[in-house]
Design a protein around this motif. Structure first.
Motif, PDB file in Angstrom:
ATOM      1  N   LEU A  81       0.733  -1.017   0.102  1.00 47.61           N
ATOM      2  CA  LEU A  81      -0.032  -0.001   0.290  1.00 47.61           C
ATOM      3  C   LEU A  81       0.431   1.788  -0.063  1.00 47.61           C
ATOM      4  O   LEU A  81       0.460   2.487   0.756  1.00 47.61           O
ATOM      5  CB  LEU A  81      -0.946   0.061   1.115  1.00 47.61           C
ATOM      6  CG  LEU A  81      -1.779  -1.204   1.403  1.00 47.61           C
ATOM      7  CD1 LEU A  81      -2.925  -0.900   2.620  1.00 47.61           C
ATOM      8  CD2 LEU A  81      -3.143  -0.950   0.226  1.00 47.61           C
ATOM      9  N   TRP A  82       2.425   0.903  -0.555  1.00 42.59           N
ATOM     10  CA  TRP A  82       2.666   2.213  -0.587  1.00 42.59           C
ATOM     11  C   TRP A  82       3.149   2.624  -1.970  1.00 42.59           C
ATOM     12  O   TRP A  82       3.890   3.620  -1.879  1.00 42.59           O
ATOM     13  CB  TRP A  82       4.231   1.969   0.205  1.00 42.59           C
ATOM     14  CG  TRP A  82       5.399   0.913  -0.614  1.00 42.59           C
ATOM     15  CD1 TRP A  82       5.438   0.671  -1.526  1.00 42.59           C
ATOM     16  CD2 TRP A  82       5.040  -0.531  -0.151  1.00 42.59           C
ATOM     17  NE1 TRP A  82       5.574  -0.940  -2.222  1.00 42.59           N
ATOM     18  CE2 TRP A  82       6.066  -1.250  -1.126  1.00 42.59           C
ATOM     19  CE3 TRP A  82       5.224  -0.970   1.544  1.00 42.59           C
ATOM     20  CZ2 TRP A  82       6.115  -2.748  -0.132  1.00 42.59           C
ATOM     21  CZ3 TRP A  82       5.488  -2.185   1.653  1.00 42.59           C
ATOM     22  CH2 TRP A  82       5.974  -3.071   1.151  1.00 42.59           C
ATOM     23  N   PHE A  83       2.455   3.102  -2.525  1.00 44.11           N
ATOM     24  CA  PHE A  83       1.593   3.648  -3.770  1.00 44.11           C
ATOM     25  C   PHE A  83       0.224   3.508  -4.300  1.00 44.11           C
ATOM     26  O   PHE A  83       0.108   2.812  -3.565  1.00 44.11           O
ATOM     27  CB  PHE A  83       2.939   2.833  -5.042  1.00 44.11           C
ATOM     28  CG  PHE A  83       2.714   1.302  -5.540  1.00 44.11           C
ATOM     29  CD1 PHE A  83       1.573   0.625  -5.873  1.00 44.11           C
ATOM     30  CD2 PHE A  83       4.063  -0.061  -5.421  1.00 44.11           C
ATOM     31  CE1 PHE A  83       0.711  -0.674  -6.295  1.00 44.11           C
ATOM     32  CE2 PHE A  83       3.277  -1.080  -4.751  1.00 44.11           C
ATOM     33  CZ  PHE A  83       2.030  -1.343  -6.018  1.00 44.11           C
ATOM     34  N   PRO A  84       0.321   4.539  -4.838  1.00 45.33           N
ATOM     35  CA  PRO A  84      -0.915   4.599  -5.254  1.00 45.33           C
ATOM     36  C   PRO A  84      -1.950   2.776  -5.788  1.00 45.33           C
ATOM     37  O   PRO A  84      -0.787   2.169  -6.886  1.00 45.33           O
ATOM     38  CB  PRO A  84      -1.803   5.656  -6.436  1.00 45.33           C
ATOM     39  CG  PRO A  84      -0.207   6.243  -6.034  1.00 45.33           C
ATOM     40  CD  PRO A  84       1.328   5.357  -6.106  1.00 45.33           C
ATOM     41  N   GLY A  85      -3.017   2.562  -5.629  1.00 43.46           N
ATOM     42  CA  GLY A  85      -2.922   1.296  -6.063  1.00 43.46           C
ATOM     43  C   GLY A  85      -4.550   1.297  -5.826  1.00 43.46           C
ATOM     44  O   GLY A  85      -5.837   1.970  -5.746  1.00 43.46           O
ATOM     45  N   PRO A  86      -5.708   0.212  -6.342  1.00 39.55           N
ATOM     46  CA  PRO A  86      -7.143  -0.169  -6.327  1.00 39.55           C
ATOM     47  C   PRO A  86      -7.752   0.415  -4.771  1.00 39.55           C
ATOM     48  O   PRO A  86      -8.993   0.104  -5.191  1.00 39.55           O
ATOM     49  CB  PRO A  86      -7.617  -1.525  -7.292  1.00 39.55           C
ATOM     50  CG  PRO A  86      -6.284  -2.110  -7.026  1.00 39.55           C
ATOM     51  CD  PRO A  86      -5.068  -1.116  -6.838  1.00 39.55           C
ATOM     52  N   VAL A  87      -7.177   0.370  -4.063  1.00 43.93           N
ATOM     53  CA  VAL A  87      -7.357   0.047  -2.662  1.00 43.93           C
ATOM     54  C   VAL A  87      -7.097   1.446  -2.196  1.00 43.93           C
ATOM     55  O   VAL A  87      -7.405   2.270  -1.009  1.00 43.93           O
ATOM     56  CB  VAL A  87      -7.420  -0.496  -1.471  1.00 43.93           C
ATOM     57  CG1 VAL A  87      -7.517  -2.143  -2.237  1.00 43.93           C
ATOM     58  CG2 VAL A  87      -5.770  -0.970  -1.025  1.00 43.93           C
ATOM     59  N   THR A  88      -6.489   2.257  -2.805  1.00 44.65           N
ATOM     60  CA  THR A  88      -6.503   4.127  -1.991  1.00 44.65           C
ATOM     61  C   THR A  88      -7.774   5.048  -2.025  1.00 44.65           C
ATOM     62  O   THR A  88      -7.329   5.500  -1.105  1.00 44.65           O
ATOM     63  CB  THR A  88      -5.166   4.530  -3.144  1.00 44.65           C
ATOM     64  OG1 THR A  88      -4.133   3.199  -3.512  1.00 44.65           O
ATOM     65  CG2 THR A  88      -4.569   5.933  -2.668  1.00 44.65           C
ATOM     66  N   GLU A  89      -8.800   4.637  -3.212  1.00 43.17           N
ATOM     67  CA  GLU A  89      -9.621   5.584  -2.886  1.00 43.17           C
ATOM     68  C   GLU A  89     -10.244   5.283  -1.489  1.00 43.17           C
ATOM     69  O   GLU A  89     -10.625   6.139  -0.930  1.00 43.17           O
ATOM     70  CB  GLU A  89     -10.377   5.312  -4.241  1.00 43.17           C
ATOM     71  CG  GLU A  89     -11.639   6.246  -3.320  1.00 43.17           C
ATOM     72  CD  GLU A  89     -13.436   5.226  -5.490  1.00 43.17           C
ATOM     73  OE1 GLU A  89     -14.164   5.827  -5.227  1.00 43.17           O
ATOM     74  OE2 GLU A  89     -12.536   4.376  -6.169  1.00 43.17           O
ATOM     75  N   GLY A  95       6.617  -7.870   3.440  1.00 39.69           N
ATOM     76  CA  GLY A  95       5.222  -8.872   2.945  1.00 39.69           C
ATOM     77  C   GLY A  95       4.448  -8.417   1.637  1.00 39.69           C
ATOM     78  O   GLY A  95       4.098  -7.065   2.390  1.00 39.69           O
ATOM     79  N   SER A  96       3.897  -8.792   1.019  1.00 42.46           N
ATOM     80  CA  SER A  96       2.734  -8.525   0.141  1.00 42.46           C
ATOM     81  C   SER A  96       1.369  -8.553   1.367  1.00 42.46           C
ATOM     82  O   SER A  96       0.465  -7.934   0.720  1.00 42.46           O
ATOM     83  CB  SER A  96       2.335  -9.519  -0.775  1.00 42.46           C
ATOM     84  OG  SER A  96       2.212 -10.805  -0.522  1.00 42.46           O
ATOM     85  N   ASP A  97       1.329  -9.782   1.984  1.00 43.89           N
ATOM     86  CA  ASP A  97      -0.622  -9.931   2.528  1.00 43.89           C
ATOM     87  C   ASP A  97      -1.018 -10.801   1.976  1.00 43.89           C
ATOM     88  O   ASP A  97      -2.615 -10.655   1.815  1.00 43.89           O
ATOM     89  CB  ASP A  97      -0.597  -8.527   3.184  1.00 43.89           C
ATOM     90  CG  ASP A  97      -1.800  -8.978   4.328  1.00 43.89           C
ATOM     91  OD1 ASP A  97      -1.567 -10.342   4.837  1.00 43.89           O
ATOM     92  OD2 ASP A  97      -2.731  -8.347   4.460  1.00 43.89           O
ATOM     93  N   TRP A  98      -0.607 -10.716   0.526  1.00 44.68           N
ATOM     94  CA  TRP A  98      -1.432 -11.512  -0.546  1.00 44.68           C
ATOM     95  C   TRP A  98      -2.055 -12.945   0.689  1.00 44.68           C
ATOM     96  O   TRP A  98      -1.740 -13.306   1.097  1.00 44.68           O
ATOM     97  CB  TRP A  98      -0.870 -12.096  -1.500  1.00 44.68           C
ATOM     98  CG  TRP A  98      -1.538 -12.408  -2.775  1.00 44.68           C
ATOM     99  CD1 TRP A  98      -2.220 -12.401  -2.991  1.00 44.68           C
ATOM    100  CD2 TRP A  98      -1.444 -13.882  -2.321  1.00 44.68           C
ATOM    101  NE1 TRP A  98      -3.144 -13.217  -3.852  1.00 44.68           N
ATOM    102  CE2 TRP A  98      -2.470 -14.029  -3.421  1.00 44.68           C
ATOM    103  CE3 TRP A  98      -0.633 -15.775  -2.237  1.00 44.68           C
ATOM    104  CZ2 TRP A  98      -2.731 -15.690  -4.709  1.00 44.68           C
ATOM    105  CZ3 TRP A  98      -1.028 -16.733  -2.749  1.00 44.68           C
ATOM    106  CH2 TRP A  98      -2.061 -17.030  -4.023  1.00 44.68           C
ATOM    107  N   PRO A  99      -3.916 -12.912   0.327  1.00 44.49           N
ATOM    108  CA  PRO A  99      -4.767 -12.079  -1.042  1.00 44.49           C
ATOM    109  C   PRO A  99      -5.610 -10.717  -0.252  1.00 44.49           C
ATOM    110  O   PRO A  99      -6.289 -10.546  -0.174  1.00 44.49           O
ATOM    111  CB  PRO A  99      -5.871 -13.425  -1.073  1.00 44.49           C
ATOM    112  CG  PRO A  99      -5.988 -14.114   0.069  1.00 44.49           C
ATOM    113  CD  PRO A  99      -4.775 -13.891   0.935  1.00 44.49           C
ATOM    114  N   ALA A 100      -4.781 -10.398   1.338  1.00 44.68           N
ATOM    115  CA  ALA A 100      -5.947  -9.472   1.434  1.00 44.68           C
ATOM    116  C   ALA A 100      -5.254  -8.025   0.692  1.00 44.68           C
ATOM    117  O   ALA A 100      -4.253  -7.694   1.263  1.00 44.68           O
ATOM    118  CB  ALA A 100      -5.666  -9.721   3.021  1.00 44.68           C
ATOM    119  N   ALA A 101      -6.451  -7.992   0.611  1.00 37.29           N
ATOM    120  CA  ALA A 101      -5.884  -5.893   0.048  1.00 37.29           C
ATOM    121  C   ALA A 101      -4.607  -6.206  -1.049  1.00 37.29           C
ATOM    122  O   ALA A 101      -3.807  -5.095  -1.374  1.00 37.29           O
ATOM    123  CB  ALA A 101      -5.112  -5.191   1.349  1.00 37.29           C
ATOM    124  N   SER A 102      -4.391  -6.994  -1.760  1.00 33.82           N
ATOM    125  CA  SER A 102      -3.092  -7.258  -2.163  1.00 33.82           C
ATOM    126  C   SER A 102      -4.072  -8.007  -3.318  1.00 33.82           C
ATOM    127  O   SER A 102      -4.122  -9.474  -2.844  1.00 33.82           O
ATOM    128  CB  SER A 102      -2.330  -7.871  -2.317  1.00 33.82           C
ATOM    129  OG  SER A 102      -0.452  -7.754  -2.691  1.00 33.82           O
TER     130      SER A 102
END
Length: 546
Positions: A401-409, A439-446
């Protein structure tokens, strides 16, 4: 002189070894690296039967490590659930569920994802009714983006025995309408009332491990830590290891306490799990605790009130899933029992509480040498940054979450733009001397566990795919070599394997990834688009070909 079994030459090698950061050839024998250096220096290790691979200038980097990825959880989603991606609308999701409902066997549960908690209003006063319309006779459970909330239909509520009389469990909520009836939204520990019905079978878990290993190796991952393992997960991982199918260095954090698992796991079970399922390449001396929830459902414990809420009613202490005294006792007990603890902490109050508990353990037990981890760690207070180094604690920056993505909004809607801009201060953590892992935390929020986009995002703080404009915390960008170290040597150290893997260096495990060019010459966009051409684990090609 021992001869090499394999020599890889004419390569652009990023070694991760500060004493020799670049090389052009590497020799391998017995799954270990014999030597690195110039092509001429390594060539003298050639002997009868040595296989020589000329990479013609392609790149070679150490195998990557994801220190927080729910491997089985993600693989089960890939294989057995409906997942339409984070850009999908709620209407798309309902269409997908409707299609599955027409094919599912009578009584079969339908599991889907993701719905968006920050768009809760779209689902109406009683979200269960939206699902009832498309799947009236099938129990349906839809996971939100963060995996900390469920949206279920009336049949699922009935199967789980959830009624107006069902009390909210500690640390969770059964959302109710004005008449007191469940609406179909369950958050945090309330999910544990439904999740046992969604548990995959042992056969599905075995299939999921194989799928996970193939995907991880295809991304260039040669190590990972499972951040929340229950006994069926451990059994599946151990069986894969015993069969020679787990082509990954692995650690598993045993779920001592979790919103997904109901009651605390007894310490006797924790010890039994560690002894039963631990293997030389599967370290089970880890534990997991949850300190708070997530921002979209307003369950992350922040000292500052959420925008749009009444500051006078804001109570971060009430959001802590483990109160400070109980948390300190837990960390002290786990530390004394030899478990390295990973603590889920999103809000700054939760991060502070985790550090306080580590401090209590150090004060009571002395320095055990165990480097306990604050997982995710997106919003630490500035005054807490030096405490990581002082306490020998690890800041795990996760998810991507350290760059803009689909959950940033959604982040901005819930937390406000200024606070989101402070998300994951990786640069400041490192300047304060903190040990940091990825860590990616896949599949949560990734959307995936692809480490290359995570690497590119750390060095640019922008979306390497170019789909989402702008930056997040641009001043927190870090150099490539530093970022790569978080994903290689840092991951090995977090698994207690420092010096065993993580570098292309003599004596270490021959874990390497072949890519199309010189990593150090690539732009962040090129790094984010990297597709490995081959992955070696312990000297054996486990993906692609040299």
């Amino acid at each position: 002189m021992r001869h090499a079994e394999t020599i890889i030459t004419n390569a652009r090698i990023t070694t991760g070894d500060p004493s020799q950061p670049r090389a052009e050839a590497v020799a391998i024998a017995g799954g270990r690296i014999l030597a690195t250096g110039t092509a001429e220096a390594v060539a003298i290790l050639s002997g009868p039967g040595t296989r020589v691979h000329d990479l013609h200038g392609r790149g070679l980097v150490p195998g990557l490590v994801d220190s927080h990825t729910h491997g089985l959880w993600g693989a089960v989603r890939d294989l057995f659930e409906i997942f339409l991606g984070f850009a999908a609308s709620h209407a798309d999701l309902l269409d997908g569920i409707a299609g599955q409902a027409g094919q599912a066997a009578p009584g079969e549960w339908i599991t889907a994802a993701p719905w968006k908690a920050h768009l809760r209003a779209e689902l109406g006063a009683r979200p269960r009714e939206r699902l009832d319309q498309v799947a009236p006779d099938r129990p349906v459970a839809v996971k939100d983006v963060t995996m900390h909330a469920l949206w279920v239909n009336s049949e699922a509520l009935r199967r789980a025995g959830i009624t107006a009389e069902t009390p909210d469990p500690d640390g969770g909520e059964i959302e109710r309408d004005e008449s007191g009836e469940p609406t179909g939204i369950l958050t945090e520990t309330a999910m544990a009332l439904v999740l046992p019905h969604l548990a995959p079978s042992p056969g599905q878990l075995a299939q999921a491990v194989r799928h996970m290993v193939a995907r991880f190796n295809g991304w260039g991952l040669t190590g990972f830590k499972e951040p929340m393992a229950f006994e069926p997960d451990l059994a599946a991982y151990a069986a894969a290891y015993d069969a020679g199918d787990l082509h990954l260095h692995m650690g598993a954090h045993l779920a001592r306490q979790s919103p997904f698992g109901g009651d605390m796991t007894p310490m006797s079970d924790m010890t039994r799990w560690r002894e039963t399922y631990g293997r030389p390449g599967l370290n089970t001396a880890y534990a997991k605790l949850f300190l708070d929830g997530v921002a979209p459902s307003h369950t992350a414990a922040f000292t500052e009130a959420y925008p749009g809420t009444d500051p006078a009613r804001h109570d971060p202490e009430a959001m802590l899933l483990l109160k400070p005294d109980a948390l300190a006792a837990e960390v002290m007990a786990l530390d004394a029992a030899g478990f390295t603890v990973k603590m889920h902490a999103v809000g700054d109050r939760a991060i502070q509480a985790g550090l306080d508990a580590i401090e209590a353990a150090r004060r009571t037990n002395g320095d055990s040498g165990l480097r306990h981890e604050i997982a995710h760690c997106p919003f630490p207070r500035m005054q807490d940054l030096p405490r990581f180094a002082a306490l020998g604690a690890v800041a795990e920056v996760s998810p991507k979450l350290w760059f803009p993505g689909p959950v940033t909004e959604g982040q901005r809607a819930v937390l406000g733009a200024d606070r989101v801009e402070r998300c994951h201060p990786i640069g400041d953590l490192l300047k304060a001397g903190a040990e940091v892992i990825y860590g990616s935390d896949w599949p949560a929020a990734s959307a995936d566990a692809n480490p290359w986009t995570g690497l590119a995002g750390m060095i640019s703080r922008r979306d390497p795919g170019g789909r989402f404009p702008g930056t997040l915390g641009a001043d927190q960008a870090i150099p490539l070599d530093t970022a790569l170290g978080l994903m290689t040597t840092g991951g090995a150290r977090a698994m207690g394997r420092e010096g065993d893997f993580g570098q292309i260096r003599a004596g270490q495990s021959a874990d390497m990834v072949m890519i199309g060019g010189d990593l150090s010459a690539m732009t962040p966009e090129d790094i984010g688009a990297t597709e490995p051409q081959a992955t070696l684990f312990r000297g054996q090609v486990v993906y692609g070909a040299l």
